[in-house]
Design a protein around this motif. Structure first.
Motif, PDB file in Angstrom:
ATOM      1  N   VAL A   1       0.830  -1.294  -0.090  1.00  0.00           N
ATOM      2  CA  VAL A   1       0.206  -0.037   0.306  1.00  0.00           C
ATOM      3  C   VAL A   1       0.647   1.346   0.262  1.00  0.00           C
ATOM      4  O   VAL A   1       1.925   1.180   0.689  1.00  0.00           O
ATOM      5  CB  VAL A   1      -1.219  -0.261   1.091  1.00  0.00           C
ATOM      6  CG1 VAL A   1      -1.295   1.484   1.257  1.00  0.00           C
ATOM      7  CG2 VAL A   1      -1.933  -1.163   1.521  1.00  0.00           C
ATOM      8  N   LEU A   2       0.235   2.756  -0.589  1.00  0.00           N
ATOM      9  CA  LEU A   2       0.312   2.807  -0.878  1.00  0.00           C
ATOM     10  C   LEU A   2       0.117   4.429   0.422  1.00  0.00           C
ATOM     11  O   LEU A   2      -1.248   4.469  -0.445  1.00  0.00           O
ATOM     12  CB  LEU A   2       1.346   4.339  -2.206  1.00  0.00           C
ATOM     13  CG  LEU A   2       1.989   6.309  -2.191  1.00  0.00           C
ATOM     14  CD1 LEU A   2       2.635   5.879  -0.724  1.00  0.00           C
ATOM     15  CD2 LEU A   2       2.001   6.534  -3.029  1.00  0.00           C
ATOM     16  N   PHE A   3       0.878   4.904   0.872  1.00  0.00           N
ATOM     17  CA  PHE A   3      -0.600   5.331   2.290  1.00  0.00           C
ATOM     18  C   PHE A   3      -0.286   7.112   2.464  1.00  0.00           C
ATOM     19  O   PHE A   3       1.105   7.184   2.917  1.00  0.00           O
ATOM     20  CB  PHE A   3      -0.648   4.506   3.867  1.00  0.00           C
ATOM     21  CG  PHE A   3      -1.355   5.665   4.747  1.00  0.00           C
ATOM     22  CD1 PHE A   3      -2.469   5.293   5.269  1.00  0.00           C
ATOM     23  CD2 PHE A   3      -0.986   6.726   5.710  1.00  0.00           C
ATOM     24  CE1 PHE A   3      -3.477   5.845   5.833  1.00  0.00           C
ATOM     25  CE2 PHE A   3      -1.160   7.017   7.042  1.00  0.00           C
ATOM     26  CZ  PHE A   3      -2.494   6.814   6.686  1.00  0.00           C
ATOM     27  N   GLY A   4      -0.944   8.054   2.339  1.00  0.00           N
ATOM     28  CA  GLY A   4      -0.594   9.492   2.366  1.00  0.00           C
ATOM     29  C   GLY A   4       0.440   9.352   0.864  1.00  0.00           C
ATOM     30  O   GLY A   4       0.297   8.967  -0.376  1.00  0.00           O
ATOM     31  N   GLY A   5       0.410  11.049   0.151  1.00  0.00           N
ATOM     32  CA  GLY A   5       1.019  11.254  -0.216  1.00  0.00           C
ATOM     33  C   GLY A   5       0.342  12.527  -0.674  1.00  0.00           C
ATOM     34  O   GLY A   5      -0.574  11.777  -1.093  1.00  0.00           O
ATOM     35  N   THR A   6       0.639  13.171  -1.459  1.00  0.00           N
ATOM     36  CA  THR A   6       0.328  14.252  -2.608  1.00  0.00           C
ATOM     37  C   THR A   6      -0.485  13.385  -3.951  1.00  0.00           C
ATOM     38  O   THR A   6       0.281  12.103  -4.334  1.00  0.00           O
ATOM     39  CB  THR A   6       1.375  15.388  -3.010  1.00  0.00           C
ATOM     40  OG1 THR A   6       1.977  15.039  -3.216  1.00  0.00           O
ATOM     41  CG2 THR A   6       0.943  16.237  -2.076  1.00  0.00           C
ATOM     42  N   GLY A   7      -1.781  14.418  -4.067  1.00  0.00           N
ATOM     43  CA  GLY A   7      -2.425  12.588  -5.307  1.00  0.00           C
ATOM     44  C   GLY A   7      -1.530  13.230  -6.926  1.00  0.00           C
ATOM     45  O   GLY A   7      -1.681  12.147  -7.790  1.00  0.00           O
ATOM     46  N   ASP A   8      -1.167  13.692  -7.120  1.00  0.00           N
ATOM     47  CA  ASP A   8       0.129  13.457  -8.119  1.00  0.00           C
ATOM     48  C   ASP A   8       0.337  12.383  -8.279  1.00  0.00           C
ATOM     49  O   ASP A   8       0.250  11.615  -9.629  1.00  0.00           O
ATOM     50  CB  ASP A   8       1.271  14.696  -8.240  1.00  0.00           C
ATOM     51  CG  ASP A   8       2.058  14.878  -7.556  1.00  0.00           C
ATOM     52  OD1 ASP A   8       1.541  15.705  -6.358  1.00  0.00           O
ATOM     53  OD2 ASP A   8       2.871  14.299  -7.763  1.00  0.00           O
TER      54      ASP A   8
ATOM     55  N   SER B   1      -3.544   4.212  -1.900  1.00  0.00           N
ATOM     56  CA  SER B   1      -3.555   3.064  -2.673  1.00  0.00           C
ATOM     57  C   SER B   1      -3.186   1.802  -3.005  1.00  0.00           C
ATOM     58  O   SER B   1      -2.282   1.621  -2.318  1.00  0.00           O
ATOM     59  CB  SER B   1      -2.863   3.773  -4.299  1.00  0.00           C
ATOM     60  OG  SER B   1      -3.760   4.957  -4.721  1.00  0.00           O
ATOM     61  N   LEU B   2      -3.802   0.941  -3.323  1.00  0.00           N
ATOM     62  CA  LEU B   2      -2.923  -0.914  -3.862  1.00  0.00           C
ATOM     63  C   LEU B   2      -2.000  -0.637  -4.231  1.00  0.00           C
ATOM     64  O   LEU B   2      -1.726  -0.506  -6.013  1.00  0.00           O
ATOM     65  CB  LEU B   2      -4.471  -1.598  -3.968  1.00  0.00           C
ATOM     66  CG  LEU B   2      -3.943  -3.157  -3.912  1.00  0.00           C
ATOM     67  CD1 LEU B   2      -3.681  -3.441  -2.387  1.00  0.00           C
ATOM     68  CD2 LEU B   2      -4.585  -3.904  -4.617  1.00  0.00           C
ATOM     69  N   VAL B   3      -0.641  -0.779  -3.946  1.00  0.00           N
ATOM     70  CA  VAL B   3       0.325  -1.167  -5.040  1.00  0.00           C
ATOM     71  C   VAL B   3      -0.093  -2.819  -6.326  1.00  0.00           C
ATOM     72  O   VAL B   3      -0.126  -3.607  -4.941  1.00  0.00           O
ATOM     73  CB  VAL B   3       1.581  -1.369  -3.825  1.00  0.00           C
ATOM     74  CG1 VAL B   3       3.048  -1.914  -4.858  1.00  0.00           C
ATOM     75  CG2 VAL B   3       2.039  -0.038  -3.670  1.00  0.00           C
ATOM     76  N   THR B   4       0.585  -2.030  -6.826  1.00  0.00           N
ATOM     77  CA  THR B   4       0.364  -3.691  -7.892  1.00  0.00           C
ATOM     78  C   THR B   4       1.162  -4.869  -7.780  1.00  0.00           C
ATOM     79  O   THR B   4       2.568  -3.894  -7.568  1.00  0.00           O
ATOM     80  CB  THR B   4       0.677  -2.855  -9.932  1.00  0.00           C
ATOM     81  OG1 THR B   4      -0.626  -1.967  -9.922  1.00  0.00           O
ATOM     82  CG2 THR B   4       0.198  -3.989 -10.881  1.00  0.00           C
ATOM     83  N   GLY B   5       1.062  -5.575  -7.433  1.00  0.00           N
ATOM     84  CA  GLY B   5       1.829  -6.837  -7.338  1.00  0.00           C
ATOM     85  C   GLY B   5       2.568  -7.214  -6.392  1.00  0.00           C
ATOM     86  O   GLY B   5       2.979  -7.752  -6.014  1.00  0.00           O
ATOM     87  N   GLY B   6       1.528  -6.266  -4.935  1.00  0.00           N
ATOM     88  CA  GLY B   6       2.060  -6.244  -3.831  1.00  0.00           C
ATOM     89  C   GLY B   6       2.612  -7.563  -3.238  1.00  0.00           C
ATOM     90  O   GLY B   6       1.971  -8.745  -3.906  1.00  0.00           O
ATOM     91  N   PRO B   7       3.331  -7.602  -2.486  1.00  0.00           N
ATOM     92  CA  PRO B   7       3.383  -9.163  -1.662  1.00  0.00           C
ATOM     93  C   PRO B   7       2.061  -9.650  -0.899  1.00  0.00           C
ATOM     94  O   PRO B   7       1.902 -10.853  -1.067  1.00  0.00           O
ATOM     95  CB  PRO B   7       4.714  -9.556  -0.659  1.00  0.00           C
ATOM     96  CG  PRO B   7       4.476  -7.670  -1.040  1.00  0.00           C
ATOM     97  CD  PRO B   7       4.717  -7.235  -1.734  1.00  0.00           C
ATOM     98  N   ASN B   8       0.671  -8.806  -0.457  1.00  0.00           N
ATOM     99  CA  ASN B   8       0.333  -9.324   0.198  1.00  0.00           C
ATOM    100  C   ASN B   8      -0.840  -8.459  -0.144  1.00  0.00           C
ATOM    101  O   ASN B   8      -1.271  -7.314   0.702  1.00  0.00           O
ATOM    102  CB  ASN B   8       0.092  -9.447   1.792  1.00  0.00           C
ATOM    103  CG  ASN B   8      -1.203  -9.788   2.396  1.00  0.00           C
ATOM    104  OD1 ASN B   8      -2.231 -10.383   1.844  1.00  0.00           O
ATOM    105  ND2 ASN B   8      -1.001  -9.661   4.034  1.00  0.00           N
ATOM    106  N   PRO B   9      -1.629  -8.370  -1.252  1.00  0.00           N
ATOM    107  CA  PRO B   9      -2.697  -7.648  -2.019  1.00  0.00           C
ATOM    108  C   PRO B   9      -3.467  -8.213  -1.520  1.00  0.00           C
ATOM    109  O   PRO B   9      -4.927  -6.658  -1.088  1.00  0.00           O
ATOM    110  CB  PRO B   9      -3.043  -8.518  -3.170  1.00  0.00           C
ATOM    111  CG  PRO B   9      -2.669  -9.757  -3.541  1.00  0.00           C
ATOM    112  CD  PRO B   9      -1.107  -9.638  -2.282  1.00  0.00           C
TER     113      PRO B   9
END
Length: 335
Positions: A72-79, A249-257
């Motif tokens: 997961v990517l938690f936070g950070g600007t929308g761009d 956001s969900l990271v594509t292909g992460g280890p634990n979707p």
């Protein structure tokens, strides 16, 4: 070497099997820690994170595209969320709380990613430093380029900070690109050697401690420094300012979707979003059922521009703007 690789793969597989979640923290580290603690307390499963600024998060996701290490990517600007989705580094997941999120936030990002919070860009102003220099407080963006503020302005570096990128694109939307870059060159002349920070909150930090008089930052970061007892206040530019819609956001292909989806649902709950204010993160939460912190800046009292999240989140545009700043502004000698 083969044995080490086998152990690494085994370790990742074991963590996934046990339900552990790994996430990039694009928000304040204290906020990520309190969320991770709450997740473990409720589920019994680990939530481990690495704190990175927005630009650093995107670089890490690109570097690990073939073998992502995060869920997961938690936070950070929308761009970064926009760009990451376009580059298929991130995958859109419709969370359980989707219909509870403020409709205007979902509409502004055109459902490209999940809104987590919002906030307005502005200034962290240290009136004590200004009074000592017998200077008035800046009222607008153009004031930051006034030579009388030489050495007194801090701002983040857009190569690492989404806050800085939001600042630059805000100026472009207000003044046009060439005029915006002319202004950025004037502001650069007023930034001391240590005045370009890696995270966006770093500029508020420098202003709060009196190393500069004004830091360009999201206003909730200025509020946080004020709550901590520092002589700094949040101020909005008169001609208007941009906003961020921080995402998750969900990271594509992460280890634990599946664990990643579970974590996203968890962090969007009102009782979990409320935790942000307990560690002095005063963004406005995305869930309409979450109480807005009393200390959060009131966006209804701030002149906001109609920030085009889709346009400025486009990969080529983002790369071009940051590259132009890096080539035309950052190397300039201070006069």
């Amino acid at each position: 070497m083969k044995r080490l690789l086998t152990l690494a793969l085994f370790s990742a597989a074991t963590a996934s099997a046990q339900g552990a979640v790994t996430f990039i923290c694009g928000a304040q580290a204290d906020w990520c820690q309190v969320v991770a603690n709450a997740y473990k307390k409720e589920t019994g499963q680990e939530a481990k994170f690495l704190r990175l600024s927005a630009g650093e998060s995107l670089a890490r996701l690109r570097a690990e595209k073939a073998n992502p290490g995060f869920d997961v990517l938690f936070g950070g600007t929308g761009d970064v969320h926009e760009t990451g989705t376009r580059e298929k580094l991130l995958t859109f997941y419709k969370p359980r709380a989707w219909n509870d999120l403020y409709p205007e936030l979902r509409q502004q990002v055109k459902n490209a990613y999940i809104p987590l919070y919002t906030g307005a860009l502005g200034f962290a102003v240290n009136d004590t430093v200004l009074k000592r220099r017998n200077l008035p407080a800046p009222q607008d963006w153009t004031d930051l380029g006034d030579p009388r503020y030489k050495g007194l302005i801090a701002m983040p570096n857009p190569n690492t900070s989404g806050t800085a990128y939001t600042m630059i694109t805000t100026l472009i939307q207000i003044y046009g690109e060439d005029r915006a870059f002319d202004l950025l060159k004037k502001i650069h002349n007023n930034v001391p050697r240590n005045g370009y920070t890696r995270p966006g909150s770093g500029a508020a930090f420098l202003a709060a401690r009196g190393e500069v008089a004004v830091g360009v930052t999201f206003m909730h970061d200025a509020v946080a420094q004020n709550v901590r007892g520092f002589p700094v206040r949040a101020a909005a530019p008169r001609s208007g300012t941009g906003t961020e819609i921080g995402g998750v956001s969900l990271v594509t292909g992460g280890p634990n979707p599946e664990g990643g989806k579970k974590f996203i649902d968890f962090v969007l709950r009102p009782d979990i979003q409320k935790l942000a204010a307990t560690v002095e993160s005063f963004q406005i939460p995305s869930n309409s059922k979450t109480p807005v912190p009393a200390a959060a800046p009131n966006l209804d009292k701030i002149k906001l521009i109609d920030y085009d999240f889709a346009k400025w989140g486009e990969t080529a545009t983002r790369n071009r703007i940051i590259s132009r700043w890096t080539k035309e502004v950052f190397p300039l000698p201070r006069r």
